[in-house]
Design a protein around this motif. Structure first.
Motif, PDB file in Angstrom:
ATOM      1  N   ALA A 136      47.626  12.413  44.273  1.00  0.00           N
ATOM      2  CA  ALA A 136      48.412  11.534  43.570  1.00  0.00           C
ATOM      3  C   ALA A 136      47.629  10.447  42.711  1.00  0.00           C
ATOM      4  O   ALA A 136      46.538   9.977  43.466  1.00  0.00           O
ATOM      5  CB  ALA A 136      49.281  10.545  44.567  1.00  0.00           C
ATOM      6  N   LEU A 137      48.226  10.129  41.722  1.00  0.00           N
ATOM      7  CA  LEU A 137      47.377   8.889  40.818  1.00  0.00           C
ATOM      8  C   LEU A 137      48.592   8.160  40.354  1.00  0.00           C
ATOM      9  O   LEU A 137      49.423   8.298  39.293  1.00  0.00           O
ATOM     10  CB  LEU A 137      46.741   9.668  39.538  1.00  0.00           C
ATOM     11  N   GLN A 138      48.612   6.814  41.045  1.00  0.00           N
ATOM     12  CA  GLN A 138      49.476   5.756  40.588  1.00  0.00           C
ATOM     13  C   GLN A 138      48.875   4.409  41.005  1.00  0.00           C
ATOM     14  O   GLN A 138      49.160   3.687  42.350  1.00  0.00           O
ATOM     15  CB  GLN A 138      50.811   5.895  41.589  1.00  0.00           C
ATOM     16  N   PRO A 139      47.843   4.081  40.288  1.00  0.00           N
ATOM     17  CA  PRO A 139      47.249   2.840  40.696  1.00  0.00           C
ATOM     18  C   PRO A 139      48.268   1.559  40.760  1.00  0.00           C
ATOM     19  O   PRO A 139      49.224   1.519  40.086  1.00  0.00           O
ATOM     20  CB  PRO A 139      46.095   2.523  39.291  1.00  0.00           C
ATOM     21  N   PRO A 140      47.770   0.583  41.592  1.00  0.00           N
ATOM     22  CA  PRO A 140      46.650   0.360  42.191  1.00  0.00           C
ATOM     23  C   PRO A 140      46.725   1.260  43.724  1.00  0.00           C
ATOM     24  O   PRO A 140      45.608   1.207  44.431  1.00  0.00           O
ATOM     25  CB  PRO A 140      46.669  -1.056  42.438  1.00  0.00           C
ATOM     26  N   ASP A 141      47.909   1.676  44.309  1.00  0.00           N
ATOM     27  CA  ASP A 141      47.820   2.021  45.364  1.00  0.00           C
ATOM     28  C   ASP A 141      47.529   3.547  45.691  1.00  0.00           C
ATOM     29  O   ASP A 141      46.659   4.002  46.722  1.00  0.00           O
ATOM     30  CB  ASP A 141      49.397   2.108  45.974  1.00  0.00           C
ATOM     31  N   GLN A 142      47.747   4.398  44.704  1.00  0.00           N
ATOM     32  CA  GLN A 142      47.343   5.949  44.966  1.00  0.00           C
ATOM     33  C   GLN A 142      46.479   6.061  43.895  1.00  0.00           C
ATOM     34  O   GLN A 142      46.678   6.592  42.726  1.00  0.00           O
ATOM     35  CB  GLN A 142      48.429   6.532  44.643  1.00  0.00           C
ATOM     36  N   THR A 143      45.030   6.208  44.464  1.00  0.00           N
ATOM     37  CA  THR A 143      43.943   6.449  43.323  1.00  0.00           C
ATOM     38  C   THR A 143      42.849   7.508  43.762  1.00  0.00           C
ATOM     39  O   THR A 143      41.828   7.754  43.192  1.00  0.00           O
ATOM     40  CB  THR A 143      43.089   5.100  43.196  1.00  0.00           C
ATOM     41  N   GLU A 144      43.199   8.107  45.090  1.00  0.00           N
ATOM     42  CA  GLU A 144      42.249   9.117  45.509  1.00  0.00           C
ATOM     43  C   GLU A 144      42.502  10.598  44.976  1.00  0.00           C
ATOM     44  O   GLU A 144      43.224  11.529  45.445  1.00  0.00           O
ATOM     45  CB  GLU A 144      42.287   9.158  46.919  1.00  0.00           C
ATOM     46  N   ILE A 145      42.287  10.867  43.622  1.00  0.00           N
ATOM     47  CA  ILE A 145      42.384  12.068  43.100  1.00  0.00           C
ATOM     48  C   ILE A 145      41.411  13.179  43.393  1.00  0.00           C
ATOM     49  O   ILE A 145      41.979  14.285  43.139  1.00  0.00           O
ATOM     50  CB  ILE A 145      42.712  11.930  41.493  1.00  0.00           C
ATOM     51  N   ALA A 146      40.550  12.861  44.065  1.00  0.00           N
ATOM     52  CA  ALA A 146      39.475  13.741  44.505  1.00  0.00           C
ATOM     53  C   ALA A 146      38.508  12.891  45.256  1.00  0.00           C
ATOM     54  O   ALA A 146      38.470  11.732  45.020  1.00  0.00           O
ATOM     55  CB  ALA A 146      38.858  14.712  43.494  1.00  0.00           C
ATOM     56  N   PRO A 147      37.690  13.366  46.233  1.00  0.00           N
ATOM     57  CA  PRO A 147      36.677  12.600  46.750  1.00  0.00           C
ATOM     58  C   PRO A 147      35.704  12.083  45.606  1.00  0.00           C
ATOM     59  O   PRO A 147      35.176  12.691  44.890  1.00  0.00           O
ATOM     60  CB  PRO A 147      35.799  13.850  47.748  1.00  0.00           C
ATOM     61  N   ALA A 148      35.272  10.854  45.980  1.00  0.00           N
ATOM     62  CA  ALA A 148      34.374  10.105  44.959  1.00  0.00           C
ATOM     63  C   ALA A 148      33.134  10.992  44.701  1.00  0.00           C
ATOM     64  O   ALA A 148      32.529  11.427  45.640  1.00  0.00           O
ATOM     65  CB  ALA A 148      33.816   8.977  45.579  1.00  0.00           C
ATOM     66  N   GLY A 149      32.653  11.022  43.466  1.00  0.00           N
ATOM     67  CA  GLY A 149      31.629  11.673  43.231  1.00  0.00           C
ATOM     68  C   GLY A 149      31.316  13.273  43.406  1.00  0.00           C
ATOM     69  O   GLY A 149      30.325  13.956  43.280  1.00  0.00           O
ATOM     70  N   THR A 150      32.676  14.016  43.429  1.00  0.00           N
ATOM     71  CA  THR A 150      32.789  15.336  43.583  1.00  0.00           C
ATOM     72  C   THR A 150      32.964  16.124  42.208  1.00  0.00           C
ATOM     73  O   THR A 150      32.868  17.383  42.184  1.00  0.00           O
ATOM     74  CB  THR A 150      33.665  15.848  44.595  1.00  0.00           C
ATOM     75  N   ALA A 151      33.914  15.790  41.276  1.00  0.00           N
ATOM     76  CA  ALA A 151      34.310  16.315  40.285  1.00  0.00           C
ATOM     77  C   ALA A 151      33.476  16.802  39.045  1.00  0.00           C
ATOM     78  O   ALA A 151      32.835  15.590  38.659  1.00  0.00           O
ATOM     79  CB  ALA A 151      35.611  15.786  39.496  1.00  0.00           C
ATOM     80  N   ASP A 152      33.278  17.845  38.801  1.00  0.00           N
ATOM     81  CA  ASP A 152      32.541  17.966  37.486  1.00  0.00           C
ATOM     82  C   ASP A 152      33.254  17.615  36.161  1.00  0.00           C
ATOM     83  O   ASP A 152      32.613  17.424  35.260  1.00  0.00           O
ATOM     84  CB  ASP A 152      32.454  19.663  37.424  1.00  0.00           C
ATOM     85  N   MET A 153      34.661  17.842  36.237  1.00  0.00           N
ATOM     86  CA  MET A 153      35.468  17.442  35.122  1.00  0.00           C
ATOM     87  C   MET A 153      36.733  17.017  35.524  1.00  0.00           C
ATOM     88  O   MET A 153      37.236  17.276  36.504  1.00  0.00           O
ATOM     89  CB  MET A 153      35.674  18.904  34.282  1.00  0.00           C
ATOM     90  N   ILE A 154      37.184  16.186  34.613  1.00  0.00           N
ATOM     91  CA  ILE A 154      38.589  15.627  34.383  1.00  0.00           C
ATOM     92  C   ILE A 154      39.137  15.863  33.209  1.00  0.00           C
ATOM     93  O   ILE A 154      38.482  15.650  32.201  1.00  0.00           O
ATOM     94  CB  ILE A 154      38.497  14.029  35.131  1.00  0.00           C
ATOM     95  N   VAL A 155      40.465  16.342  33.345  1.00  0.00           N
ATOM     96  CA  VAL A 155      41.268  16.475  32.224  1.00  0.00           C
ATOM     97  C   VAL A 155      42.270  15.820  32.197  1.00  0.00           C
ATOM     98  O   VAL A 155      43.009  15.747  32.987  1.00  0.00           O
ATOM     99  CB  VAL A 155      41.180  18.072  31.579  1.00  0.00           C
TER     100      VAL A 155
END
Length: 275
Positions: free
Chosen positions: A130-149
């Protein structure tokens, strides 16, 4: 009038040259195994005919190849809507990569999850966040994504005044050297940017500044999703596919087609600053 016609002609010449160069690069990439796999996903039966009909406006092969997608990547798609791009990304990544879908909430999120559950053979490996700042921001573990679109979403965040928070989330989730790919409705650069993007358009230079403020570096722009027929002086929702005005001026908006769109590629620096 002559000056306006000359400017339009010059724009069209530059656009044709840019597209020709990109198509040449795309043709070479399409001949690789990754390119063949992406073409197979685009042509696959999991895609609805209505979605395939929009390929002429959204150019999925050219757009994703421009971003540099590979089948072994960890990719995060932001606010996927009804899953237009998910129908391509999920089969492309399911054997060797990983796909996160960061949802924005509401009824659309439930409908999207129902879509995934209805076809586990295609979507069973998709990870929903889920992505709804500021409460829901863990879209993937930090530093693990090769690409975001993210496709045609940024303009929706501007009225809430927290757009930079989204870019900071992207920066945190990406690996150093990771890629952020954006397409969005492109505003007329001769007009000031409406901070609320009430007509749905965002100036390209404004979008670039937002990403750079979060720490990203612009590494490429493409005109593959440009539409010089779009006057950009109407609410974008008047155009296809929304056609918000119904039958009013329908023929005019169908003749224009979908919006003029920027396509931007950013990179999180390999020596990234602290988050």
């Amino acid at each position: 009038m002559l000056r306006i016609r000359f400017s339009l002609l010059a724009f069209l010449i530059l656009l044709i040259a840019a597209i020709s160069s990109l198509l040449s690069a795309t043709s070479s990439w399409a001949e690789t195994s990754a390119g063949a796999a992406l073409q197979a996903a685009i042509a696959g039966p999991q895609r609805s005919e209505a979605n395939k009909a929009r390929d002429k406006y959204r150019h999925p092969l050219e757009t994703l190849s421009f971003f540099g997608i590979q089948p072994d990547m960890t990719v995060v798609e932001i606010w996927p809507g009804n899953g237009w791009y998910t129908e391509i990304l999920a089969p492309f990544l399911k054997d060797h990569g990983r796909l996160y879908e960061a949802l924005g909430g509401g009824a659309g999120a439930k409908n999207f999850q129902d879509k995934l559950k209805a076809d586990p053979a295609i979507y069973g490996a998709v990870i929903v966040t889920a992505l709804q700042p500021p409460d829901q921001t863990e879209i993937a573990p930090a530093g693990t994504a090769d690409m975001i679109v993210t496709f045609r979403n940024v303009h929706d965040w501007l009225p809430h005044g927290n757009t930079l928070d989204y870019f900071k989330v992207f920066y945190r989730a990406l690996k150093p050297g990771g890629i952020l790919g954006i397409t969005d409705h492109r505003a007329d650069p001769s007009q000031p940017q409406d901070p609320n993007a009430k007509n749905g358009y965002v100036r390209q230079d404004y979008m670039i500044r937002l990403a750079e403020q979060a720490g990203f570096k612009l590494t490429g722009t493409s005109e593959i999703n440009a539409n010089p027929k779009d006057p950009r002086n109407q609410p974008v929702w008047n155009l296809p596919p929304t056609l918000r005005l119904g039958q009013t001026d329908r023929a005019k908006y169908l003749a224009i087609g979908e919006s003029d769109r920027m396509t931007l590629k950013f990179t999180k620096p390999a020596t990234a600053r602290g988050d």
